[in-house]
Design a protein around this motif. Structure first.
Motif, short mmCIF file in Angstrom:
data_model
loop_
_atom_site.label_atom_id
_atom_site.label_comp_id
_atom_site.label_asym_id
_atom_site.label_seq_id
_atom_site.Cartn_x
_atom_site.Cartn_y
_atom_site.Cartn_z
N ARG A 111 0.85 -1.19 0.00
CA ARG A 111 0.00 0.00 0.00
C ARG A 111 0.88 1.23 0.00
NH1 ARG A 111 -3.41 0.02 4.60
NH2 ARG A 111 -2.69 1.94 5.55
N THR A 121 -7.75 9.43 3.29
CA THR A 121 -8.87 8.92 2.49
C THR A 121 -8.40 8.43 1.12
OG1 THR A 121 -9.33 11.16 1.72
CG2 THR A 121 -10.62 10.33 3.61
N SER A 122 -7.11 8.41 0.92
CA SER A 122 -6.56 7.95 -0.37
C SER A 122 -5.71 6.72 -0.10
CB SER A 122 -5.73 9.07 -1.01
OG SER A 122 -5.34 8.72 -2.31
N LEU A 123 -6.34 5.56 -0.18
CA LEU A 123 -5.70 4.31 0.21
C LEU A 123 -5.57 3.42 -1.03
CD1 LEU A 123 -7.94 3.90 3.37
CD2 LEU A 123 -5.58 4.71 3.31
N TYR A 124 -4.38 3.31 -1.56
CA TYR A 124 -4.22 2.59 -2.82
C TYR A 124 -2.92 1.78 -2.82
CZ TYR A 124 -1.07 6.46 -4.02
OH TYR A 124 -0.05 7.39 -4.02
N PHE A 125 -2.79 0.99 -3.87
CA PHE A 125 -1.69 0.03 -3.98
C PHE A 125 -0.71 0.48 -5.05
CE2 PHE A 125 -4.27 -2.34 -1.26
CZ PHE A 125 -5.52 -2.54 -1.82
N ASP A 126 0.56 0.57 -4.70
CA ASP A 126 1.51 1.08 -5.68
C ASP A 126 2.49 0.03 -6.20
OD1 ASP A 126 3.85 2.89 -3.47
OD2 ASP A 126 3.10 0.81 -3.45
#
Lengths: 111, 123
Positions: free
Chosen positions: B99, B106-111
């Protein structure tokens, strides 16, 4: 049934513009959680395409853009190229589920 | 560069157990929350589990809660997924995923994603 709703498929001719929608609800996109987009080529892992609704990681062409409004988001691809043919997934976070959620994926075909 | 390499997949009978591992390199593993995401054959992506950077917090998808356990060893830069009471619907490619670090809660993403390991549950 995915928490985020995407069209199963879209298509466009080379050079054209296509958009892919992602519809959520008040517990995810509508709650203010950002939307992120991934591109997946056959047999490979997904790759981050857009993060934080509108941001492109380094190396992603500016032909790709994202937007968000209310409980929905969109991915736009301009100047379609053959290498854009792939599956595209939107992703966000859902407060009711306390977990990360994905759209069902959209297969883009370049005619 | 970031590398995530999964292992441990294979064919297993329903009701049995399997343990997946992910070896991380190229970044400060102990600083990142890590996830498992799976993809059934021909289907979309499904989030499975997350573990915080220090292992103190773990959360699971309802579909695996009580059967799967996520863990990590920061001294070895490894992430594991213990899968018990496997069902045919657990058949999927399992990805080890990092992650992204972000100041925006509020910006939870996978890189970063591994290449995946296939788990087939079949009798």
């Amino acid at each position: 049934q995915s928490v985020l709703t995407q069209p199963p498929s879209v298509s466009g001719a080379p050079g054209q513009r296509v958009t892919i929608s992602c519809t959520g609800s008040s517990s995810n996109i509508g709650a203010g959680y950002a939307v992120h987009w991934y591109k997946q080529l056959p047999g490979t892992a997904p790759k981050l395409l857009i993060y934080g609704n509108t941001n492109r990681p380094s190396g992603v062409p500016d032909r790709f853009s994202g937007s968000k409004s209310g409980t929905s988001a969109s991915l736009a691809i301009t100047g379609l190229q053959a290498e854009d043919e792939a599956d595209y997934y939107c992703q966000s976070y859902d407060s009711s589920l306390s977990g990360w959620v994905f759209g069902g994926g959209t297969k883009l075909t370049v005619l | 560069q970031v590398q995530l390499v999964e292992s441990g997949g294979g064919v297993v009978q329903p009701g049995r157990s399997l343990r997946l591992s992910c070896a991380a390199s190229g970044f400060s593993f102990s600083s990142y929350a890590m996830h498992w995401v799976r993809q059934a054959p021909g289907k979309g992506l499904e989030w499975v589990a997350v573990i915080s950077y220090d292992g103190s917090n773990k959360y699971y998808a309802d579909s695996v809660k009580g059967r799967f356990t996520i863990s990590r060893d920061n001294s070895k830069s490894t992430l594991d997924l213990q899968m018990n009471s496997l069902k045919t619907e657990d058949t999927a490619v399992y990805y080890c995923v990092r992650r992204a670090k972000t100041e925006v809660v509020t910006s939870l993403y996978f890189d970063s994603w591994g290449q995946g390991t296939l788990v087939t549950v079949s009798s």
